[in-house]
Design a protein around this motif. Structure first.
Motif, PDB file in Angstrom:
ATOM      1  N   PRO A 226      29.984  43.387  50.494  1.00 29.82           N
ATOM      2  CA  PRO A 226      31.204  43.561  49.698  1.00 29.82           C
ATOM      3  C   PRO A 226      31.924  44.855  50.046  1.00 29.82           C
ATOM      4  CG  PRO A 226      29.285  44.107  48.390  1.00 29.82           C
ATOM      5  CD  PRO A 226      28.769  43.585  49.699  1.00 29.82           C
ATOM      6  N   THR A 227      33.232  44.858  49.840  1.00 28.27           N
ATOM      7  CA  THR A 227      34.057  46.039  50.083  1.00 28.27           C
ATOM      8  C   THR A 227      34.667  46.508  48.769  1.00 28.27           C
ATOM      9  OG1 THR A 227      36.085  44.778  50.501  1.00 28.27           O
ATOM     10  CG2 THR A 227      34.589  45.114  52.373  1.00 28.27           C
ATOM     11  N   ASP A 228      35.413  47.621  48.837  1.00 32.90           N
ATOM     12  CA  ASP A 228      36.032  48.125  47.611  1.00 32.90           C
ATOM     13  C   ASP A 228      37.113  47.175  47.090  1.00 32.90           C
ATOM     14  OD1 ASP A 228      37.694  48.554  49.745  1.00 32.90           O
ATOM     15  OD2 ASP A 228      38.182  50.630  49.240  1.00 32.90           O
ATOM     16  N   LYS A 229      37.756  46.404  47.964  1.00 33.67           N
ATOM     17  CA  LYS A 229      38.728  45.403  47.521  1.00 33.67           C
ATOM     18  C   LYS A 229      38.039  44.284  46.730  1.00 33.67           C
ATOM     19  CE  LYS A 229      42.585  47.005  49.300  1.00 33.67           C
ATOM     20  NZ  LYS A 229      43.723  47.428  48.436  1.00 33.67           N
ATOM     21  N   HIS A 230      36.874  43.884  47.189  1.00 34.33           N
ATOM     22  CA  HIS A 230      36.116  42.861  46.464  1.00 34.33           C
ATOM     23  C   HIS A 230      35.674  43.395  45.102  1.00 34.33           C
ATOM     24  CE1 HIS A 230      34.966  41.563  50.798  1.00 34.33           C
ATOM     25  NE2 HIS A 230      36.106  41.013  50.432  1.00 34.33           N
ATOM     26  N   TRP A 231      35.273  44.655  45.059  1.00 34.04           N
ATOM     27  CA  TRP A 231      34.859  45.267  43.798  1.00 34.04           C
ATOM     28  C   TRP A 231      36.031  45.369  42.821  1.00 34.04           C
ATOM     29  CZ3 TRP A 231      31.503  45.686  40.403  1.00 34.04           C
ATOM     30  CH2 TRP A 231      31.430  46.740  39.487  1.00 34.04           C
ATOM     31  N   GLN A 232      37.217  45.681  43.333  1.00 35.20           N
ATOM     32  CA  GLN A 232      38.410  45.721  42.488  1.00 35.20           C
ATOM     33  C   GLN A 232      38.722  44.336  41.918  1.00 35.20           C
ATOM     34  OE1 GLN A 232      41.623  47.465  44.759  1.00 35.20           O
ATOM     35  NE2 GLN A 232      40.494  49.367  45.131  1.00 35.20           N
ATOM     36  N   ALA A 233      38.530  43.295  42.734  1.00 28.02           N
ATOM     37  CA  ALA A 233      38.764  41.933  42.258  1.00 28.02           C
ATOM     38  C   ALA A 233      37.756  41.550  41.179  1.00 28.02           C
ATOM     39  CB  ALA A 233      38.689  40.950  43.424  1.00 28.02           C
ATOM     40  N   ALA A 234      36.498  41.997  41.360  1.00 29.81           N
ATOM     41  CA  ALA A 234      35.472  41.721  40.343  1.00 29.81           C
ATOM     42  C   ALA A 234      35.808  42.449  39.042  1.00 29.81           C
ATOM     43  CB  ALA A 234      34.102  42.145  40.853  1.00 29.81           C
ATOM     44  N   GLN A 235      36.293  43.689  39.139  1.00 35.68           N
ATOM     45  CA  GLN A 235      36.687  44.436  37.945  1.00 35.68           C
ATOM     46  C   GLN A 235      37.885  43.778  37.258  1.00 35.68           C
ATOM     47  OE1 GLN A 235      37.113  48.320  39.889  1.00 35.68           O
ATOM     48  NE2 GLN A 235      35.419  49.083  38.632  1.00 35.68           N
ATOM     49  N   HIS A 236      38.764  43.178  38.048  1.00 32.19           N
ATOM     50  CA  HIS A 236      39.921  42.480  37.480  1.00 32.19           C
ATOM     51  C   HIS A 236      39.464  41.317  36.593  1.00 32.19           C
ATOM     52  CE1 HIS A 236      44.248  41.393  37.556  1.00 32.19           C
ATOM     53  NE2 HIS A 236      43.777  40.166  37.379  1.00 32.19           N
ATOM     54  N   VAL A 237      38.408  40.629  37.011  1.00 32.72           N
ATOM     55  CA  VAL A 237      37.867  39.539  36.194  1.00 32.72           C
ATOM     56  C   VAL A 237      37.339  40.087  34.867  1.00 32.72           C
ATOM     57  CG1 VAL A 237      36.203  37.646  36.097  1.00 32.72           C
ATOM     58  CG2 VAL A 237      37.232  38.265  38.270  1.00 32.72           C
ATOM     59  N   LEU A 238      36.684  41.243  34.909  1.00 35.95           N
ATOM     60  CA  LEU A 238      36.170  41.848  33.682  1.00 35.95           C
ATOM     61  C   LEU A 238      37.306  42.247  32.749  1.00 35.95           C
ATOM     62  CD1 LEU A 238      33.296  44.073  35.143  1.00 35.95           C
ATOM     63  CD2 LEU A 238      33.118  41.811  34.118  1.00 35.95           C
ATOM     64  N   HIS A 239      38.421  42.720  33.317  1.00 36.86           N
ATOM     65  CA  HIS A 239      39.598  43.031  32.504  1.00 36.86           C
ATOM     66  C   HIS A 239      40.148  41.759  31.849  1.00 36.86           C
ATOM     67  CE1 HIS A 239      40.488  47.299  33.307  1.00 36.86           C
ATOM     68  NE2 HIS A 239      39.881  47.091  34.464  1.00 36.86           N
ATOM     69  N   TYR A 240      40.130  40.665  32.583  1.00 37.04           N
ATOM     70  CA  TYR A 240      40.592  39.389  32.035  1.00 37.04           C
ATOM     71  C   TYR A 240      39.701  38.927  30.889  1.00 37.04           C
ATOM     72  CZ  TYR A 240      41.326  34.337  31.745  1.00 37.04           C
ATOM     73  OH  TYR A 240      41.542  33.065  31.292  1.00 37.04           O
ATOM     74  N   LEU A 241      38.393  39.080  31.051  1.00 37.62           N
ATOM     75  CA  LEU A 241      37.455  38.647  30.021  1.00 37.62           C
ATOM     76  C   LEU A 241      37.577  39.492  28.757  1.00 37.62           C
ATOM     77  CD1 LEU A 241      34.267  38.035  32.213  1.00 37.62           C
ATOM     78  CD2 LEU A 241      35.831  36.321  31.296  1.00 37.62           C
TER      79      LEU A 241
END
Length: 372
Positions: A226-241
């Motif tokens: 994983p890269t930092d872009k993937h981590w940002q996308a994962a954090q975006h899901v947590l913001h959505y939840l």
């Protein structure tokens, strides 16, 4: 189960019980070394032959399942062919459904039969009655006279604590449309443990959350690097939840006995491999009961090909659901209907002449045509 009499009441009751797994009979011949504090001083080199399965033994889970299965089958239950965790008891117009997950069991059916079965189960095993179904394997069940709401609110509340995102601000969507994530997006993470832990948690959360199925599938493809872009996308899901904690699945008791499915595919979206992702969602009446989002194994040469493969996967799921409902004694009023938004795919399974350009998809072609 000869001691259970059929009941005229059509009211359904669901309860949750937990069974203590005591040592079970082994069919294999297994030997273990002597326990540290119980070594025979005269024969310290001897080993012990097991008559029962010990807790933690590799064969213990299967021995427990076989013990429970034997008891249920001798009591009149039939093991479902579509789902081996489901056992069905049928007496006249009355049914009992027993869903087993290790030693946690959901029992649903006519109240009088459920009560009699609980008594019979308690006579054979050490039973802990947990009352009406309310919380099972991290899934909260809220029931009314007309529907049941399944959600994982407590699970979502615990996620920000694990990821140190207690102040996460809600966002409207689970994923941004750009940029397109690839394996070489930005800089690789120095430590990927947290990323993998979050994605694993999201995979379990998608059991009641169809709208994050695509993004979870997408992010799972980068677990190895994983890269930092993937981590940002994962954090975006947590913001959505964070703004949708109480969302989940509604199962309506007055749903019509019809099944339909929608399928779709994004043609060549993965720019590093140009494979497509296919998805489907299945409805029982107005209630969502099954969904999937998966990357296709090979590259499709046209959007019709990608979409047609998605239709085949949806048709396969529909057949499995029909088989399961048939075993449960539920008769569908009309034939299941798969929907597809691709004109080329629609013409393909409506056309009796097989095109040579699709000869490498011959199995999918004939499978869907037979289903239609």
């Amino acid at each position: 189960m000869s001691h259970l009499a059929p009941s005229s009441s059509r009211k359904i009751r669901s309860v949750w019980v937990s069974v203590t797994r005591v040592p079970r009979t082994l069919k294999e011949e297994i030997y273990v070394s002597q326990p540290p504090d119980f070594v025979d001083k005269d024969n310290p080199q001897y080993v012990c032959k097991l008559n029962k399965a010990l807790y933690g033994l590799k064969q213990a889970p299967r021995a427990w399942y076989q013990e429970l299965k034997t008891f249920l089958q001798t009591s009149g239950f039939k093991n479902s062919l579509a789902n081996t965790s489901l056992f069905i008891y049928h007496n006249g117009n009355d049914y009992i459904y027993v869903l087993v997950y290790v030693d946690d069991i959901i029992i649903t059916g006519v109240p009088s039969l459920v009560q009699a079965f609980q008594f019979a189960l308690a006579q054979r095993f050490s039973l802990k009655k947990l009352g009406p179904l309310s919380y099972f394997l991290g899934i909260e069940a809220t029931r009314s006279s007309r529907d049941m709401h399944l959600m994982q609110r407590k699970y979502i509340i615990d996620l920000p604590t694990k990821t140190r995102m207690l102040d996460a601000k809600p966002v409207a969507t689970p994923m941004v449309t750009s940029p397109n994530l690839t394996i070489d997006s930005s800089t690789p993470l120095s430590d990927a443990k947290e990323y993998r832990a979050v994605i694993g948690s999201l995979q379990y959360l998608s059991f009641t959350w169809p709208n994050i199925a695509f993004v979870v599938n997408r992010l799972s493809q980068f677990m190895h690097q994983p890269t930092d872009k993937h981590w940002q996308a994962a954090q975006h899901v947590l913001h959505y939840l964070a703004g949708t904690k109480s969302h989940g699945i509604f199962l309506c008791s007055d749903a019509t006995l019809t099944i339909h499915a929608f399928s779709d595919a994004d043609w060549g979206r993965a720019h590093n491999t140009y494979t497509s992702t296919n998805a489907y969602i299945v409805y029982f009446g107005a209630s969502t009961i099954s969904w999937s989002s998966k990357k296709q194994r090979s590259v499709s040469r046209s959007s019709t090909e990608a979409e047609y493969r998605a239709v085949a996967n949806a048709a396969s799921e529909l057949r499995w659901i029909c088989s399961l409902l048939s075993e449960m004694g539920i008769v569908l009023l009309v034939a299941p209907v798969p929907y597809c938004d691709n004109v080329g795919a629609t013409y393909l399974y409506a056309n009796t002449i097989f095109h040579t350009r699709m000869k490498h998809r011959v199995i999918d072609y004939h499978f869907v045509r037979e289903f239609i």
